[in-house]
Design an enzyme around this catalytic site. Sequence first.
Site, PDB file in Angstrom:
ATOM      1  N   ASP A  55      48.087  32.197  38.878  1.00  0.00           N
ATOM      2  CA  ASP A  55      48.300  33.300  37.942  1.00  0.00           C
ATOM      3  C   ASP A  55      47.370  34.466  38.262  1.00  0.00           C
ATOM      4  O   ASP A  55      46.153  34.307  38.318  1.00  0.00           O
ATOM      5  CB  ASP A  55      48.050  32.833  36.510  1.00  0.00           C
ATOM      6  CG  ASP A  55      48.229  33.970  35.519  1.00  0.00           C
ATOM      7  OD1 ASP A  55      49.385  34.360  35.279  1.00  0.00           O
ATOM      8  OD2 ASP A  55      47.209  34.478  35.008  1.00  0.00           O
ATOM      9  N   TYR A  60      43.417  42.615  37.562  1.00  0.00           N
ATOM     10  CA  TYR A  60      42.315  41.795  38.044  1.00  0.00           C
ATOM     11  C   TYR A  60      41.754  42.402  39.329  1.00  0.00           C
ATOM     12  O   TYR A  60      42.240  42.155  40.428  1.00  0.00           O
ATOM     13  CB  TYR A  60      42.782  40.357  38.302  1.00  0.00           C
ATOM     14  CG  TYR A  60      43.328  39.640  37.088  1.00  0.00           C
ATOM     15  CD1 TYR A  60      43.067  40.085  35.800  1.00  0.00           C
ATOM     16  CD2 TYR A  60      44.115  38.499  37.228  1.00  0.00           C
ATOM     17  CE1 TYR A  60      43.577  39.431  34.683  1.00  0.00           C
ATOM     18  CE2 TYR A  60      44.617  37.823  36.121  1.00  0.00           C
ATOM     19  CZ  TYR A  60      44.351  38.300  34.859  1.00  0.00           C
ATOM     20  OH  TYR A  60      44.852  37.644  33.758  1.00  0.00           O
ATOM     21  N   LYS A  86      51.719  40.053  36.345  1.00  0.00           N
ATOM     22  CA  LYS A  86      51.897  40.724  35.060  1.00  0.00           C
ATOM     23  C   LYS A  86      52.223  42.197  35.248  1.00  0.00           C
ATOM     24  O   LYS A  86      51.988  42.767  36.316  1.00  0.00           O
ATOM     25  CB  LYS A  86      50.628  40.557  34.207  1.00  0.00           C
ATOM     26  CG  LYS A  86      50.232  39.088  34.039  1.00  0.00           C
ATOM     27  CD  LYS A  86      48.968  38.920  33.240  1.00  0.00           C
ATOM     28  CE  LYS A  86      48.578  37.456  33.162  1.00  0.00           C
ATOM     29  NZ  LYS A  86      48.021  36.972  34.445  1.00  0.00           N
TER      30      LYS A  86
END
Length: 312
Positions: A55, A60, A86
């Site tokens: 994930d 990030y 995402k």
Amino acid sequence: MSRVPAPGVLGRAGLVVGSLGLGCAPLGNLYEPVPEQDAGDTVRAALAGGTRLFDTAPRYGNGVSEQRLGQVLAEVPRSEVVVSTKVGYRLTDGGSEPDFSYDGTMRSLERSLERLGLDRVDIAHVHDPDHHEREALTGAFRALVDLREQGVVSAVGAGMNQSGMLERIVAQVDVDCVLLAGRYTLLDQEALTGLLPACEARGVGVVLGGVYNSGLLADPRPGARYDYRTAEPHRVAAALAIAEVCDRHGVPLKAAALRFAWGHPAVSALVVGARTAEEVRENLAMAQTAVPADLWADLRAAGLLPREVPTP
């Protein structure tokens, strides 16, 4: 005595994700820098340990996590891994800005695919739409559903640190899964009465993140993090009390934290972050650690775990 759960299947999407996935936020230099070699070794250690679910997200490390993950996953057959990323934030030179529009979502996923070196992702989550609920419902989710129909994503979900909005999303959107961080742990069972039953009733898969609550359930002490901030004294006291019960049973607190999170029938898998190969191997070992039923009974007796909470 309990064993590591069987490989998880993620809701009606039917994706075989395994029971323990790798959370890749640390690979984007969360809290402290991670050298390139260490990042690669972390992903390789997870692969060697049988991890299937990885994930990540554009936020990030401003794309760094996706790039690092993609470089290593290129070394293995695509069918052996489940990749989750995402949408919802547009990367800028200074960080990121929220963009939950239809077009912004399409652009975001296209750029994620470029960084990952993939032509599709298995799971696409709308990322933290806390203050943008309406735009996410009319824009981002609509775009992801269209991409699912086109085969660019296999499953549509939402990833958040709160359960209330996720519960509303599950009721209004044709999502396949949710990623809930920090709201179903040994210290916080916010999702117990609303989100988890709703997901179970609708066949929506649940992946839990943040099962160590940002570190407090990994190393309970003053100064430890809880929900990405320094933990308040009462949180530290609760974590230390849980750790004391675990010690009496000879069970590491990390092992109990993992096992507890798997205890709810709605939960398909967990994702746990790591910044080194050693941390990956430790998490995998904790996942294999047996936890006696008496430990849960003692936590309940001490008032550290509500009686209505399911346990393994």
